[in-house]
Motif scaffolding. Structure first.
Motif, mmCIF file in Angstrom:
data_model
loop_
_atom_site.group_PDB
_atom_site.id
_atom_site.type_symbol
_atom_site.label_atom_id
_atom_site.label_comp_id
_atom_site.label_asym_id
_atom_site.label_seq_id
_atom_site.Cartn_x
_atom_site.Cartn_y
_atom_site.Cartn_z
ATOM 1 N N TYR A 61 71.281 -20.490 -11.847
ATOM 2 C CA TYR A 61 70.572 -19.386 -11.172
ATOM 3 C C TYR A 61 69.630 -18.681 -12.143
ATOM 4 N N ILE A 62 70.043 -18.514 -13.368
ATOM 5 C CA ILE A 62 69.253 -17.744 -14.333
ATOM 6 C C ILE A 62 67.933 -18.443 -14.673
ATOM 7 N N CYS A 63 67.835 -19.726 -14.417
ATOM 8 C CA CYS A 63 66.564 -20.424 -14.689
ATOM 9 C C CYS A 63 65.487 -20.067 -13.667
ATOM 10 N N GLY A 64 65.845 -19.263 -12.649
ATOM 11 C CA GLY A 64 64.843 -18.729 -11.732
ATOM 12 C C GLY A 64 64.158 -17.504 -12.319
ATOM 13 N N GLU A 65 64.796 -16.869 -13.298
ATOM 14 C CA GLU A 65 64.160 -15.731 -13.992
ATOM 15 C C GLU A 65 63.026 -16.320 -14.821
ATOM 16 N N GLU A 66 61.871 -15.666 -14.789
ATOM 17 C CA GLU A 66 60.662 -16.331 -15.295
ATOM 18 C C GLU A 66 60.739 -16.824 -16.743
ATOM 19 N N THR A 67 61.335 -16.030 -17.618
ATOM 20 C CA THR A 67 61.350 -16.483 -19.016
ATOM 21 C C THR A 67 62.512 -17.447 -19.281
ATOM 22 N N GLY A 68 63.584 -17.322 -18.492
ATOM 23 C CA GLY A 68 64.663 -18.322 -18.562
ATOM 24 C C GLY A 68 64.114 -19.670 -18.116
ATOM 25 N N ALA B 275 60.003 -22.685 -8.122
ATOM 26 C CA ALA B 275 60.621 -23.271 -6.914
ATOM 27 C C ALA B 275 62.116 -23.445 -7.148
ATOM 28 N N ASP B 276 62.689 -22.491 -7.878
ATOM 29 C CA ASP B 276 64.119 -22.604 -8.215
ATOM 30 C C ASP B 276 65.005 -22.079 -7.076
ATOM 31 N N GLU B 277 64.492 -21.174 -6.298
ATOM 32 C CA GLU B 277 65.166 -20.599 -5.117
ATOM 33 C C GLU B 277 66.704 -20.679 -5.092
ATOM 34 N N SER B 278 67.317 -19.777 -5.827
ATOM 35 C CA SER B 278 68.791 -19.782 -5.864
ATOM 36 C C SER B 278 69.418 -18.467 -5.430
ATOM 37 N N GLU B 279 68.581 -17.479 -5.097
ATOM 38 C CA GLU B 279 69.135 -16.175 -4.708
ATOM 39 C C GLU B 279 69.981 -16.338 -3.435
ATOM 40 N N PRO B 280 71.245 -15.916 -3.462
ATOM 41 C CA PRO B 280 72.049 -16.066 -2.252
ATOM 42 C C PRO B 280 71.375 -15.434 -1.037
ATOM 43 N N GLN C 68 45.134 -25.493 -17.286
ATOM 44 C CA GLN C 68 44.849 -26.928 -17.160
ATOM 45 C C GLN C 68 46.068 -27.684 -16.640
ATOM 46 N N HIS C 69 47.222 -26.990 -16.618
ATOM 47 C CA HIS C 69 48.427 -27.694 -16.184
ATOM 48 C C HIS C 69 49.305 -26.769 -15.324
ATOM 49 N N VAL C 70 49.798 -27.333 -14.223
ATOM 50 C CA VAL C 70 50.731 -26.622 -13.353
ATOM 51 C C VAL C 70 52.073 -27.329 -13.443
ATOM 52 N N TYR C 71 53.107 -26.576 -13.746
ATOM 53 C CA TYR C 71 54.465 -27.124 -13.644
ATOM 54 C C TYR C 71 55.141 -26.483 -12.439
ATOM 55 N N ILE C 72 55.619 -27.317 -11.539
ATOM 56 C CA ILE C 72 56.405 -26.792 -10.414
ATOM 57 C C ILE C 72 57.870 -26.992 -10.789
ATOM 58 N N TYR C 73 58.529 -25.872 -11.092
ATOM 59 C CA TYR C 73 59.937 -25.931 -11.530
ATOM 60 C C TYR C 73 60.809 -25.852 -10.277
ATOM 61 N N CYS C 74 61.380 -26.985 -9.911
ATOM 62 C CA CYS C 74 62.055 -27.099 -8.610
ATOM 63 C C CYS C 74 63.567 -27.195 -8.804
ATOM 64 N N VAL D 269 49.167 -31.569 -12.343
ATOM 65 C CA VAL D 269 50.314 -30.949 -11.661
ATOM 66 C C VAL D 269 51.531 -31.833 -11.877
ATOM 67 N N SER D 270 52.632 -31.256 -12.326
ATOM 68 C CA SER D 270 53.864 -32.047 -12.415
ATOM 69 C C SER D 270 55.072 -31.237 -11.962
ATOM 70 N N ILE D 271 56.115 -31.983 -11.612
ATOM 71 C CA ILE D 271 57.367 -31.342 -11.172
ATOM 72 C C ILE D 271 58.349 -31.391 -12.328
ATOM 73 N N HIS D 272 59.111 -30.320 -12.468
ATOM 74 C CA HIS D 272 60.227 -30.329 -13.413
ATOM 75 C C HIS D 272 61.465 -29.926 -12.623
ATOM 76 N N LEU D 273 62.497 -30.755 -12.656
ATOM 77 C CA LEU D 273 63.694 -30.439 -11.882
ATOM 78 C C LEU D 273 64.682 -29.636 -12.723
ATOM 79 N N GLY D 274 65.162 -28.538 -12.154
ATOM 80 C CA GLY D 274 66.171 -27.719 -12.825
ATOM 81 C C GLY D 274 67.544 -28.355 -12.669
ATOM 82 N N ALA D 275 68.525 -27.759 -13.331
ATOM 83 C CA ALA D 275 69.871 -28.344 -13.286
ATOM 84 C C ALA D 275 70.877 -27.402 -12.639
ATOM 85 N N GLY D 276 70.376 -26.488 -11.789
ATOM 86 C CA GLY D 276 71.302 -25.698 -10.972
ATOM 87 C C GLY D 276 71.770 -24.383 -11.559
#
Ligand SMILES: Cc1cc2nc3c(=O)[nH]c(=O)nc-3n(C[C@H](O)[C@H](O)[C@H](O)COP(=O)(O)O)c2cc1C
Ligand code: SF4
Length: 430
Positions: free
Chosen positions: A176-183, A89-94, A124-130, A167-174
């Motif tokens: 763009y590259i953290c939207g790439e799956e391994t980043g 859920a990083d959604e940063s693509e212009p 057993q665990h879902v992380y929503i990376y937002c 299920v837990s949320i993890h907030l990104g810090a802005g």
């Protein structure tokens, strides 16, 4: 409350309840048929769920269009290790603004899809990376997760099935590259957000070194509908190879920009002329970037016969990506727009690969020089050569994303570059 700019040609599956505040609550979601699919999935085996998703033909909505069921089938069946589902859920693509709408209007649609996907891949665990800037969306999602726990839909023994999924949320810090799956995985683990070399692929060694599947918000949100109604129901829309509906984020010089949910295969010209109310101020179409800023630009002529499915856009000369349609009219200064995109990528490059780190910075500098009327014709050859070396040579495809708009614009709008080089003239001021 009608969601802005709803259009009669839309097929609203994912966006049906956008604009309805009650749909955000667990009771409101249940009243709309929510969580029936989860119940149904839990009565099936994980492999049966994977089979339905495979048969539906659902393809990843995060950009690459990889078949979702096939991706899930790569997960080991009896690894004896913890498995993880990551929701991107990083959604940063212009140009992209669809996932945030799912998060803020229908968080339970996403949570339900995540739970079904996790069950199918034995996670057993879902992380929503937002994306961290999504203040409202992440707060709505956090509340919805709390409610889902209270209702026994997440955590231990969900719906009395004996299955545990947290299920837990993890907030990104802005970044763009953290939207790439391994980043994203590195960032989730508390490391620097830099993409990893593949193989190993995430299904073998992913988050925390464990088997992991990563899917986009829109992909996961479609899963509940598919499980509930079946693969054939989903296939009633779209094409054989690109079935279903898709959220199109339309921005730029149209009268009614916004999110529109349409069957895949919808004609691009009809999207612009009809659904989006035509070009703003009656101006002529000059170019379209059909899939977010990382894909090649289409000229107005190439848009004529382009259909918006994965194959149709490739045939027209670009890629569907995440279906973020950026429309540019005749006043657009193409060189200026391409320079802005290159600058964005240069800023967001994580710096691990030389072609990307150095290439994106130099490409930006050369474009800037041309834009300011200080370029020469050889600069165009240099740009083509440098971007050629940036394609297919790096750990992730951010580098290719710089090359796509630069190369396609030089091929299709060379006259604009030459006008700036020869006379220092800019086309339009947009
Ligand atoms: C530089 C870069 C940025 C990306 N950003 C996103 C993003 O913000 N959201 C997303 O869903 N996928 C993003 N992706 C694609 C992911 O790597 C991955 O393919 C996707 O999350 C898989 O989900 P899907 O199969 O459901 O599409 C990005 C890829 C690259 C190379
Ligand atoms: S291509 Fe660019 S962003 Fe991707 S890993 Fe290499 S340096 Fe980082």
């Amino acid at each position: 409350m009608a969601y802005p700019y709803a259009h009669e040609k839309e097929v609203r599956v994912l966006s049906k309840h956008f604009g309805e505040p009650e749909a955000r609550t667990v009771e409101g979601w249940k009243a709309r048929g929510g969580y029936e699919a989860l119940k149904k999935a839990l009565e099936m085996s994980p492999d049966e769920v994977i089979e339905i998703v495979k048969n539906s033909g659902l393809r990843g909505r995060g950009g690459a269009g990889f078949p979702t069921g096939l991706k899930w089938s790569f997960m080991p069946k009896d690894s004896g290790k913890p498995h993880y589902l990551l929701c991107n859920a990083d959604e940063s693509e212009p140009g992209t603004f669809k996932d945030r709408e799912i998060l803020r209007w229908t968080p339970h649609q996403l949570i339900e899809g995540c739970l079904i996907a996790a069950y199918a891949i034995r996670a057993q665990h879902v992380y929503i990376y937002c994306r961290g800037e999504f203040f409202e969306a992440s707060a709505v999602l956090a509340r919805a997760i709390e409610e889902a726990y209270e209702a026994g839909l997440c955590g231990e023994d969900i719906l009395g099935s004996g299955t545990r999924i947290d299920v837990s949320i993890h907030l990104g810090a802005g970044a763009y590259i953290c939207g790439e799956e391994t980043g994203l995985m590195n960032s989730l683990e508390g490391r620097r957000g830099q993409p990893r070399v593949k193989p190993p692929f995430p299904a073998a060694v992913g988050a925390f070194g464990m088997p992991t599947t990563i899917n986009n918000v829109e992909t996961l949100s479609a899963v509940g509908h598919i499980v509930k109604h079946g693969a054939d129901w989903y296939r009633q829309w779209g094409t054989e190879k690109s079935p279903g509906t898709k959220l199109f984020c339309v921005s730029g010089h149209v009268r009614k920009p916004g999110n529109y949910e349409l069957p895949l295969g919808f004609p691009l010209r009809e999207l612009i002329e009809d659904v989006c109310g035509g070009m703003r101020d009656g101006r002529a179409l000059k170019a379209v970037i059909p899939g977010g800023s990382s894909v090649p630009i289409l000229s107005a002529e190439e848009c004529e016969a382009c259909t918006l499915d994965y194959e149709g856009v490739i045939e027209a000369g670009s890629m569907l990506g995440c279906a973020s349609v950026i429309v540019m009219d005749e006043t657009t200064d193409i060189v200026h727009q391409v320079r802005r995109m290159a600058q964005f990528y240069a800023h967001e490059s994580c710096g691990q690969c030389t072609p990307c780190r150095e290439g994106s910075a130099w490409v930006t500098k050369i474009l800037q020089r041309i834009e300011e009327g200080r370029g020469c014709e050889e600069d165009l050859d240099t740009l083509m050569e440098v971007t050629e070396q940036m394609t297919g040579t790096t750990i992730c495809v951010l580098s290719d994303s710089v090359a796509a708009p630069v190369q396609s614009s030089i091929r299709k709008f060379r006259d604009e570059y030459l006008a700036l080089i020869r006379r220092g003239e800019r086309v339009g001021a947009a």
